[in-house]
Design a protein around this motif. Structure first.
Motif, PDB file in Angstrom:
ATOM      1  N   LEU A 139      -1.059  15.234   6.154  1.00  0.00           N
ATOM      2  CA  LEU A 139      -2.118  14.496   6.303  1.00  0.00           C
ATOM      3  C   LEU A 139      -1.679  13.217   5.319  1.00  0.00           C
ATOM      4  CD1 LEU A 139      -5.475  14.611   4.099  1.00  0.00           C
ATOM      5  CD2 LEU A 139      -4.455  12.718   3.479  1.00  0.00           C
ATOM      6  N   LEU A 140      -1.412  12.735   4.808  1.00  0.00           N
ATOM      7  CA  LEU A 140      -0.409  11.416   4.043  1.00  0.00           C
ATOM      8  C   LEU A 140       0.512  11.255   5.551  1.00  0.00           C
ATOM      9  CD1 LEU A 140       0.723  11.923   0.688  1.00  0.00           C
ATOM     10  CD2 LEU A 140      -1.171  10.649   1.613  1.00  0.00           C
ATOM     11  N   ARG A 141       0.961  12.580   5.879  1.00  0.00           N
ATOM     12  CA  ARG A 141       2.135  11.786   7.129  1.00  0.00           C
ATOM     13  C   ARG A 141       1.038  10.926   8.284  1.00  0.00           C
ATOM     14  NH1 ARG A 141       2.232  14.258  12.054  1.00  0.00           N
ATOM     15  NH2 ARG A 141       4.177  13.844  14.092  1.00  0.00           N
ATOM     16  N   PHE A 195      11.124  17.577   6.518  1.00  0.00           N
ATOM     17  CA  PHE A 195      11.048  18.497   7.481  1.00  0.00           C
ATOM     18  C   PHE A 195       9.639  17.874   7.871  1.00  0.00           C
ATOM     19  CE2 PHE A 195       9.701  20.393   3.147  1.00  0.00           C
ATOM     20  CZ  PHE A 195       8.514  20.736   3.889  1.00  0.00           C
ATOM     21  N   ILE A 196       8.964  17.027   6.937  1.00  0.00           N
ATOM     22  CA  ILE A 196       7.988  16.470   7.697  1.00  0.00           C
ATOM     23  C   ILE A 196       7.691  15.485   8.444  1.00  0.00           C
ATOM     24  CG2 ILE A 196       4.891  15.512   6.445  1.00  0.00           C
ATOM     25  CD1 ILE A 196       5.346  17.448   4.227  1.00  0.00           C
ATOM     26  N   ASP A 221       0.745  -0.831  -0.485  1.00  0.00           N
ATOM     27  CA  ASP A 221       0.264  -0.160   0.323  1.00  0.00           C
ATOM     28  C   ASP A 221       0.811   1.271  -0.176  1.00  0.00           C
ATOM     29  OD1 ASP A 221      -2.015  -1.640   0.574  1.00  0.00           O
ATOM     30  OD2 ASP A 221      -2.377  -1.051   2.320  1.00  0.00           O
ATOM     31  N   THR A 222       0.911   2.365  -1.457  1.00  0.00           N
ATOM     32  CA  THR A 222       1.501   3.313  -1.344  1.00  0.00           C
ATOM     33  C   THR A 222       0.479   4.225  -0.750  1.00  0.00           C
ATOM     34  OG1 THR A 222       0.919   3.105  -3.214  1.00  0.00           O
ATOM     35  CG2 THR A 222       3.745   2.832  -2.149  1.00  0.00           C
ATOM     36  N   LEU A 223       1.367   5.718  -0.462  1.00  0.00           N
ATOM     37  CA  LEU A 223       0.123   7.575  -0.088  1.00  0.00           C
ATOM     38  C   LEU A 223       0.767   8.019  -1.101  1.00  0.00           C
ATOM     39  CD1 LEU A 223       0.700   6.978   3.217  1.00  0.00           C
ATOM     40  CD2 LEU A 223      -1.027   6.087   2.147  1.00  0.00           C
ATOM     41  N   GLY A 224       0.404   8.344  -2.206  1.00  0.00           N
ATOM     42  CA  GLY A 224       0.963   9.127  -2.858  1.00  0.00           C
ATOM     43  C   GLY A 224       0.339  10.562  -2.916  1.00  0.00           C
TER      44      GLY A 224
END
Length: 299
Positions: free
Chosen positions: A226-228, A243-244, A188-191
């Protein structure tokens, strides 16, 4: 012809009392000065100077022109001084575009010190990850993180941005740790929607060879924070700027993977439309960003 330049040459000839001295004053040749005077006389249809081997004198039209040329050149100099002082004043406002997460994590903490140094400046800041049109939307400058800025804009490189591929330890414990970029196909990936390469993640090995992997994200989003949060909740693997995620990596909440590959070079840029007549307030602000953002990540 450039009438103002011609009048400047004419006035210098009168004030210096000759062509050669005027040429020295103007750092040009006597022939060039002579051509300018001849062109001015042709343009006005009047003889301005009486030339002899021994002296130079003004004709009646020349006297009238010299008087008015003095007034005109003085007015131009005064106007330039007024406009120049305005350009150098560190006051007024300017409009900035910056990525949302970067604006919150990095821009906001450094603005108070800049305001302390320059209290008469005001900012209108738009935080959005989309690429704005500086001209049509009225922005003075934009802060962008990209592999390559638009060739239509002036770009000042501020710092290197490291992109980190990572996931939560819980997700990796359940699904396994990818050992090569190709292994991402089974995860699963978050784009990130605004990534320049879209869903084609590009990696580089130690030799600099590019390896491109097509991912199929379970979630697309226009914001890295949001992805974090999704990744922290075992939602999948993401690639985000240091930095995130640097604090989460340091605390162990996120685990870096594929460390033998680079995700490519991204840089932090300040971009603006024109290098000519760049207001002093913008130059000072850009120099300040170079001062405070020389290295990443910042916490």
């Amino acid at each position: 012809m450039d009438i103002v330049k011609a009048m400047q040459v004419f006035a210098t000839v009168v004030e210096e009392g000759g062509f050669s001295r005027a040429a020295d004053k103007l750092a040009t040749s006597g022939a060039a000065v002579s051509r300018q005077i001849a062109a001015l006389e042709n343009h006005l249809g009047a003889l301005l100077l009486q030339r002899t081997t021994r002296r130079l004198s003004l004709t009646e039209p020349g006297e009238a022109l010299y008087e008015r040329a003095q007034q005109l050149l003085a007015s131009i100099a005064e106007t330039e001084a007024v406009v120049g002082q305005y350009a150098l004043r560190l006051s007024g406002s300017f409009r900035i575009s910056a990525p949302l997460s970067f604006g919150i994590h990095q821009l906001a903490p450094v603005l108070p010190e800049f305001h302390r140094r320059h209290p008469d400046l005001q900012f209108d800041i738009d935080l959005s990850d989309r690429v704005v049109d500086l001209v049509h939307e009225g922005f003075d400058l934009a802060i962008r993180i990209t592999r390559a800025p638009s060739p239509n804009l002036i770009a000042r490189k501020i710092a290197r941005i490291n992109m980190i591929v990572c996931a939560a330890p819980g997700y990796l414990a359940e699904r396994g740790v990818p050992m090569t970029p190709a292994d991402l196909a089974g995860h699963d990936t978050l784009g990130y929607s605004y990534l320049s390469s879209s869903d084609n993640w590009e990696f580089y090995d130690a030799a600099g060879t590019a390896i491109q992997v097509r991912i199929q994200p379970t979630v697309h989003a226009t914001n890295g924070d949001l992805l974090r949060h999704l990744a922290l909740a075992d939602g999948g693997i993401m690639a985000q700027p240091d930095f995130i995620v640097s604090e989460d990596i340091a605390s162990g909440k996120l685990q870096r993977i594929l460390t033998e590959w680079s995700f490519g070079e991204f840089n932090l840029y300040v971009v603006y439309v024109s290098r000519r007549f760049l207001p002093a307030k913008m130059r000072v602000f850009i120099d300040y960003l170079v001062e405070v953002w020389g290295e990443f990540p910042h916490r």
